[in-house]
Design an enzyme around this catalytic site. Structure first.
Site, PDB file in Angstrom:
ATOM      1  N   SER A  63      18.707 -64.684  31.375  1.00 10.80           N
ATOM      2  CA  SER A  63      18.947 -65.400  30.069  1.00 10.80           C
ATOM      3  C   SER A  63      20.221 -65.248  29.448  1.00 10.80           C
ATOM      4  O   SER A  63      20.530 -66.095  28.523  1.00 10.80           O
ATOM      5  CB  SER A  63      17.749 -64.963  29.053  1.00 10.80           C
ATOM      6  OG  SER A  63      16.470 -65.553  29.402  1.00 10.80           O
ATOM      7  N   LYS A  66      22.106 -68.640  29.180  1.00 11.09           N
ATOM      8  CA  LYS A  66      21.673 -69.354  27.931  1.00 11.09           C
ATOM      9  C   LYS A  66      23.087 -69.445  27.231  1.00 11.09           C
ATOM     10  O   LYS A  66      23.080 -70.640  26.397  1.00 11.09           O
ATOM     11  CB  LYS A  66      20.592 -69.014  27.215  1.00 11.09           C
ATOM     12  CG  LYS A  66      19.325 -68.931  28.106  1.00 11.09           C
ATOM     13  CD  LYS A  66      18.112 -68.305  27.424  1.00 11.09           C
ATOM     14  CE  LYS A  66      16.814 -68.414  28.215  1.00 11.09           C
ATOM     15  NZ  LYS A  66      15.838 -67.347  27.774  1.00 11.09           N
ATOM     16  N   TYR A 190      17.734 -75.212  35.218  1.00  9.40           N
ATOM     17  CA  TYR A 190      17.275 -74.129  34.291  1.00  9.40           C
ATOM     18  C   TYR A 190      16.968 -72.881  35.199  1.00  9.40           C
ATOM     19  O   TYR A 190      17.532 -71.675  35.050  1.00  9.40           O
ATOM     20  CB  TYR A 190      15.961 -74.252  33.376  1.00  9.40           C
ATOM     21  CG  TYR A 190      15.477 -73.006  32.509  1.00  9.40           C
ATOM     22  CD1 TYR A 190      16.010 -72.652  31.502  1.00  9.40           C
ATOM     23  CD2 TYR A 190      14.331 -72.211  32.889  1.00  9.40           C
ATOM     24  CE1 TYR A 190      15.983 -71.452  30.651  1.00  9.40           C
ATOM     25  CE2 TYR A 190      13.958 -71.284  32.217  1.00  9.40           C
ATOM     26  CZ  TYR A 190      14.709 -70.930  31.175  1.00  9.40           C
ATOM     27  OH  TYR A 190      14.321 -69.703  30.420  1.00  9.40           O
ATOM     28  N   TYR A 242      15.367 -61.695  21.430  1.00 10.09           N
ATOM     29  CA  TYR A 242      14.159 -62.123  21.073  1.00 10.09           C
ATOM     30  C   TYR A 242      13.485 -61.401  19.896  1.00 10.09           C
ATOM     31  O   TYR A 242      14.121 -61.196  18.850  1.00 10.09           O
ATOM     32  CB  TYR A 242      12.958 -62.034  22.346  1.00 10.09           C
ATOM     33  CG  TYR A 242      13.726 -62.771  23.591  1.00 10.09           C
ATOM     34  CD1 TYR A 242      14.203 -63.910  23.621  1.00 10.09           C
ATOM     35  CD2 TYR A 242      14.105 -61.895  24.593  1.00 10.09           C
ATOM     36  CE1 TYR A 242      14.897 -64.427  24.608  1.00 10.09           C
ATOM     37  CE2 TYR A 242      14.795 -62.299  25.886  1.00 10.09           C
ATOM     38  CZ  TYR A 242      15.079 -63.784  25.749  1.00 10.09           C
ATOM     39  OH  TYR A 242      15.748 -64.172  26.801  1.00 10.09           O
ATOM     40  N   VAL A 260      16.337 -60.485  31.619  1.00 10.28           N
ATOM     41  CA  VAL A 260      15.328 -59.666  32.215  1.00 10.28           C
ATOM     42  C   VAL A 260      15.832 -59.203  33.582  1.00 10.28           C
ATOM     43  O   VAL A 260      15.128 -58.457  34.088  1.00 10.28           O
ATOM     44  CB  VAL A 260      14.068 -60.402  32.362  1.00 10.28           C
ATOM     45  CG1 VAL A 260      13.493 -60.727  30.866  1.00 10.28           C
ATOM     46  CG2 VAL A 260      14.018 -61.599  33.205  1.00 10.28           C
TER      47      VAL A 260
END
Length: 313
Positions: A63, A66, A190, A242, A260
């Site tokens: 991630s 992103k 993605y 998050y 992760v």
């Protein structure tokens, strides 16, 4: 300030805690990573990179990608991107579907999975998925000053094979008419962006633009304009971990983005970009040892963005 000594001291102090946390077993390829890996790289605007541990070993950035896709989606779409994705913390796990139904398919922010899927869709824009992936890969290689940056195709396949929840999110968003491209084309990009393999050294160098108003201070390569770089930093601080983002800001005080795969990218505007890697995660998907390392560096340098010195930059 002796930054190499701070990096070395941080690694040595925490090395006995290698292996803490839990691997991301829901992605089979990540479940096989050695949990004892631990790396730190700190890059400064003068081109120096201070490293310790496994800093030259590639890992799956997941991630963290992103951040780079958001920067490029903003360059392609401008403020119109914010019509499709919000800018608020979610308070829910990264793969939650709950808010999407309540908020008519508009994800809460670009860093939860649903928001990143929308951002990837806007990054693809009117190109094909292959052109988008090639564009991102070439850009990251230039920013890292290293053509060894690559996509781990095995991890990408593993992501796709285990991607039922992300497919559910994408189809749910598409049902509200929020995607411009077909679901499987968006997900093909993605899954591959999450499978970029980079070392902490490469990642820290690539991310210097965040600490330098959108431009790599070493090469002069522009990733995004200054206002957008500052806004990305703000989103990283608010949403980069998050439902653990508030705790990270409280303990570390750096804008950061976790993945992760066990990596964390941190930006200290005007000062440095830092990448850490330790595969064991806490319950929110943030590297447990990596967060400890960044907290220790923050205390030793006094570089929290909430300190008077950092706020003057």
């Amino acid at each position: 300030m002796n930054l190499q000594q701070i990096v070395d001291d941080t690694w040595n102090t925490l090395a006995d805690q290698r292996g803490c946390g839990t691997l991301a077993t829901y992605i089979p390829a990540l479940a096989e990573v050695d949990p004892n890996k631990f790396a730190i790289a700190l890059a400064t605007p003068d081109g120096a990179v201070h490293c310790a541990g496994d800093a030259d070993e590639p890992f799956s950035i997941q991630s963290i990608s992103k951040v780079f896709v958001l920067a490029q989606a903003l360059e392609r779409q401008g403020p119109a991107l914010w019509d499709a994705v919000g800018r608020e913390p979610s308070g829910d796990p990264f793969n939650s579907i709950v808010q999407l139904e309540r908020e008519k398919g508009i994800p809460r922010n670009p860093f939860i999975n649903s928001g990143a899927i929308v951002t990837t869709d806007r990054f693809i824009d009117d190109r094909g998925p292959e052109d988008a992936v090639t564009d991102l890969l070439q850009r990251l290689r230039r920013m890292a000053r290293d053509d060894a940056v690559t996509i781990d195709e095995r991890v990408a396949r593993s992501e796709s094979d285990a991607g039922a929840r992300n497919r559910s999110l994408a189809f749910f968003i598409a049902d509200f008419g929020r995607l411009l491209n077909p679901v499987e084309e968006v997900l093909s990009v993605y899954f591959r962006q999450c499978a970029f393999a980079m070392s902490c050294r490469q990642l820290a160098e690539t991310s210097l633009f965040l600490a330098s108003d959108g431009t790599d201070p070493v090469s002069g390569q522009v990733m995004c304009d200054p206002i957008r770089a500052r806004r990305i930093n703000a989103l990283m601080l608010l949403c980069g971990h998050y439902d653990n983002s508030g705790q990270f800001a409280f303990e570390v005080g750096f804008p950061g983005k976790s993945g992760v795969g066990g990596g964390i990218l941190a930006s200290i505007p005007g000062k440095a970009a830092i990448a850490v890697w330790s595969p064991g995660l806490n319950r929110s998907g943030t590297s447990m040892l990596g967060a400890m390392a960044l907290g220790r560096i923050a205390r030793q340098t006094g570089w929290s963005v909430f300190s008077g010195e950092s706020m003057r930059h």
